[in-house]
Design a protein around this motif. Structure first.
Motif, PDB file in Angstrom:
ATOM      1  N   ASP A  23       0.809  -1.215   0.000  1.00  0.00           N
ATOM      2  CA  ASP A  23       0.000   0.000   0.000  1.00  0.00           C
ATOM      3  C   ASP A  23       0.846   1.271   0.000  1.00  0.00           C
ATOM      4  OD1 ASP A  23       0.866  -0.784   2.545  1.00  0.00           O
ATOM      5  OD2 ASP A  23      -0.709   0.359   3.529  1.00  0.00           O
ATOM      6  N   MET A  24       2.138   1.155   0.275  1.00  0.00           N
ATOM      7  CA  MET A  24       3.019   2.326   0.332  1.00  0.00           C
ATOM      8  C   MET A  24       3.607   2.690  -1.033  1.00  0.00           C
ATOM      9  SD  MET A  24       3.003   3.444   3.414  1.00  0.00           S
ATOM     10  CE  MET A  24       4.402   4.516   3.399  1.00  0.00           C
ATOM     11  N   ASN A  25       3.450   1.815  -2.037  1.00  0.00           N
ATOM     12  CA  ASN A  25       3.965   2.075  -3.381  1.00  0.00           C
ATOM     13  C   ASN A  25       5.474   2.351  -3.336  1.00  0.00           C
ATOM     14  OD1 ASN A  25       3.960   2.399  -6.147  1.00  0.00           O
ATOM     15  ND2 ASN A  25       3.170   4.478  -6.084  1.00  0.00           N
ATOM     16  N   LEU A  26       6.215   1.419  -2.783  1.00  0.00           N
ATOM     17  CA  LEU A  26       7.659   1.571  -2.606  1.00  0.00           C
ATOM     18  C   LEU A  26       8.421   1.002  -3.796  1.00  0.00           C
ATOM     19  CD1 LEU A  26       7.952   0.377   1.099  1.00  0.00           C
ATOM     20  CD2 LEU A  26       7.837   2.736   0.269  1.00  0.00           C
ATOM     21  N   LEU A  27       9.526   1.651  -4.121  1.00  0.00           N
ATOM     22  CA  LEU A  27      10.402   1.172  -5.177  1.00  0.00           C
ATOM     23  C   LEU A  27      11.816   1.122  -4.620  1.00  0.00           C
ATOM     24  CD1 LEU A  27      10.949   0.468  -8.182  1.00  0.00           C
ATOM     25  CD2 LEU A  27      11.276   2.922  -8.549  1.00  0.00           C
ATOM     26  N   ILE A  28      12.435  -0.042  -4.696  1.00  0.00           N
ATOM     27  CA  ILE A  28      13.802  -0.176  -4.208  1.00  0.00           C
ATOM     28  C   ILE A  28      14.744   0.391  -5.269  1.00  0.00           C
ATOM     29  CG2 ILE A  28      14.060  -2.515  -5.110  1.00  0.00           C
ATOM     30  CD1 ILE A  28      15.776  -3.134  -2.661  1.00  0.00           C
ATOM     31  N   VAL A  29      15.657   1.252  -4.844  1.00  0.00           N
ATOM     32  CA  VAL A  29      16.641   1.822  -5.748  1.00  0.00           C
ATOM     33  C   VAL A  29      17.969   1.101  -5.557  1.00  0.00           C
ATOM     34  CG1 VAL A  29      17.904   3.913  -6.392  1.00  0.00           C
ATOM     35  CG2 VAL A  29      15.498   4.068  -5.756  1.00  0.00           C
ATOM     36  N   GLU A  30      18.431   1.070  -4.329  1.00  0.00           N
ATOM     37  CA  GLU A  30      19.706   0.433  -4.028  1.00  0.00           C
ATOM     38  C   GLU A  30      19.773   0.122  -2.537  1.00  0.00           C
ATOM     39  OE1 GLU A  30      22.702  -1.479  -4.928  1.00  0.00           O
ATOM     40  OE2 GLU A  30      22.321  -0.073  -6.563  1.00  0.00           O
ATOM     41  N   TYR A  31      20.521  -0.895  -2.182  1.00  0.00           N
ATOM     42  CA  TYR A  31      20.779  -1.166  -0.767  1.00  0.00           C
ATOM     43  C   TYR A  31      22.141  -1.815  -0.635  1.00  0.00           C
ATOM     44  CZ  TYR A  31      19.677  -6.101  -1.442  1.00  0.00           C
ATOM     45  OH  TYR A  31      19.681  -7.400  -1.856  1.00  0.00           O
ATOM     46  N   LEU A  32      22.699  -1.688   0.548  1.00  0.00           N
ATOM     47  CA  LEU A  32      24.020  -2.241   0.806  1.00  0.00           C
ATOM     48  C   LEU A  32      24.090  -2.679   2.257  1.00  0.00           C
ATOM     49  CD1 LEU A  32      26.954  -2.666  -0.232  1.00  0.00           C
ATOM     50  CD2 LEU A  32      27.419  -0.328   0.480  1.00  0.00           C
ATOM     51  N   VAL A  33      24.401  -3.943   2.472  1.00  0.00           N
ATOM     52  CA  VAL A  33      24.607  -4.468   3.819  1.00  0.00           C
ATOM     53  C   VAL A  33      26.103  -4.418   4.067  1.00  0.00           C
ATOM     54  CG1 VAL A  33      24.355  -6.450   5.347  1.00  0.00           C
ATOM     55  CG2 VAL A  33      22.608  -5.992   3.598  1.00  0.00           C
ATOM     56  N   MET A  34      26.500  -3.676   5.103  1.00  0.00           N
ATOM     57  CA  MET A  34      27.911  -3.556   5.441  1.00  0.00           C
ATOM     58  C   MET A  34      28.194  -4.310   6.744  1.00  0.00           C
ATOM     59  SD  MET A  34      28.867   0.240   4.301  1.00  0.00           S
ATOM     60  CE  MET A  34      27.537   1.255   3.711  1.00  0.00           C
ATOM     61  N   THR A  35      29.416  -4.268   7.181  1.00  0.00           N
ATOM     62  CA  THR A  35      29.805  -5.066   8.348  1.00  0.00           C
ATOM     63  C   THR A  35      29.086  -4.656   9.621  1.00  0.00           C
ATOM     64  OG1 THR A  35      31.680  -3.601   8.705  1.00  0.00           O
ATOM     65  CG2 THR A  35      32.093  -5.613   7.459  1.00  0.00           C
ATOM     66  N   ASN A  36      28.822  -3.354   9.801  1.00  0.00           N
ATOM     67  CA  ASN A  36      28.191  -2.929  11.046  1.00  0.00           C
ATOM     68  C   ASN A  36      26.983  -2.023  10.851  1.00  0.00           C
ATOM     69  OD1 ASN A  36      29.510  -0.670  10.177  1.00  0.00           O
ATOM     70  ND2 ASN A  36      30.530  -0.232  12.099  1.00  0.00           N
ATOM     71  N   HIS A  37      26.525  -1.863   9.619  1.00  0.00           N
ATOM     72  CA  HIS A  37      25.320  -1.088   9.368  1.00  0.00           C
ATOM     73  C   HIS A  37      24.778  -1.385   7.976  1.00  0.00           C
ATOM     74  CE1 HIS A  37      28.417   1.535   7.630  1.00  0.00           C
ATOM     75  NE2 HIS A  37      27.453   2.176   6.962  1.00  0.00           N
ATOM     76  N   PHE A  38      23.696  -0.743   7.672  1.00  0.00           N
ATOM     77  CA  PHE A  38      22.956  -0.995   6.446  1.00  0.00           C
ATOM     78  C   PHE A  38      22.580   0.346   5.833  1.00  0.00           C
ATOM     79  CE2 PHE A  38      18.709  -0.979   4.687  1.00  0.00           C
ATOM     80  CZ  PHE A  38      18.812  -1.938   3.711  1.00  0.00           C
ATOM     81  N   ARG A  39      22.598   0.442   4.526  1.00  0.00           N
ATOM     82  CA  ARG A  39      22.133   1.643   3.842  1.00  0.00           C
ATOM     83  C   ARG A  39      21.188   1.234   2.734  1.00  0.00           C
ATOM     84  NH1 ARG A  39      26.953   6.020   3.520  1.00  0.00           N
ATOM     85  NH2 ARG A  39      27.728   5.642   5.611  1.00  0.00           N
ATOM     86  N   GLY A  40      20.145   2.024   2.567  1.00  0.00           N
ATOM     87  CA  GLY A  40      19.195   1.735   1.512  1.00  0.00           C
ATOM     88  C   GLY A  40      18.566   3.005   0.978  1.00  0.00           C
ATOM     89  N   ILE A  41      18.260   2.989  -0.304  1.00  0.00           N
ATOM     90  CA  ILE A  41      17.562   4.099  -0.939  1.00  0.00           C
ATOM     91  C   ILE A  41      16.294   3.538  -1.552  1.00  0.00           C
ATOM     92  CG2 ILE A  41      17.646   5.854  -2.739  1.00  0.00           C
ATOM     93  CD1 ILE A  41      20.719   5.782  -2.474  1.00  0.00           C
ATOM     94  N   ILE A  42      15.175   4.160  -1.208  1.00  0.00           N
ATOM     95  CA  ILE A  42      13.894   3.757  -1.778  1.00  0.00           C
ATOM     96  C   ILE A  42      13.167   4.997  -2.283  1.00  0.00           C
ATOM     97  CG2 ILE A  42      13.642   1.726  -0.323  1.00  0.00           C
ATOM     98  CD1 ILE A  42      11.644   3.331   1.358  1.00  0.00           C
TER      99      ILE A  42
END
Length: 84
Positions: A23-42
């Motif tokens: 229902d949120m109409n989300l689109l994944i752009v990019e994500y990266l799982v790193m050793t001690n954190h996570f980054r994502g762009i939606i």
């Protein structure tokens, strides 16, 4: 890079975000799982939670926040009196 077991769980749970929130109409752009954190762009597309209804938008002087467009999360942050 090979993900650890915890990294694999992070990846699986991140990808579930788009399945459990259709229902949120989300689109994944990019994500990266790193050793001690996570980054994502939606991208958050138009959905029932961010549309302006009947001309009454966020920031219209009737109890809303700071932006009349209703679709730009960066501009929907509202600071009340005395806050900067």
């Amino acid at each position: 890079m090979h993900l650890s077991e915890i990294g694999k769980i992070v990846k699986i749970e991140w990808l579930k975000t788009f399945e459990i929130r259709p229902d949120m109409n989300l689109l994944i752009v990019e994500y990266l799982v790193m050793t001690n954190h996570f980054r994502g762009i939606i991208i958050i597309g138009e959905n029932e939670f961010n549309l302006v209804a009947d001309g009454v938008g966020v920031g219209d002087g009737r109890g809303g926040g700071g932006y009349d467009g209703g679709r730009d999360a960066m501009h929907c942050v509202f600071f009340g009196k005395g806050q900067t």
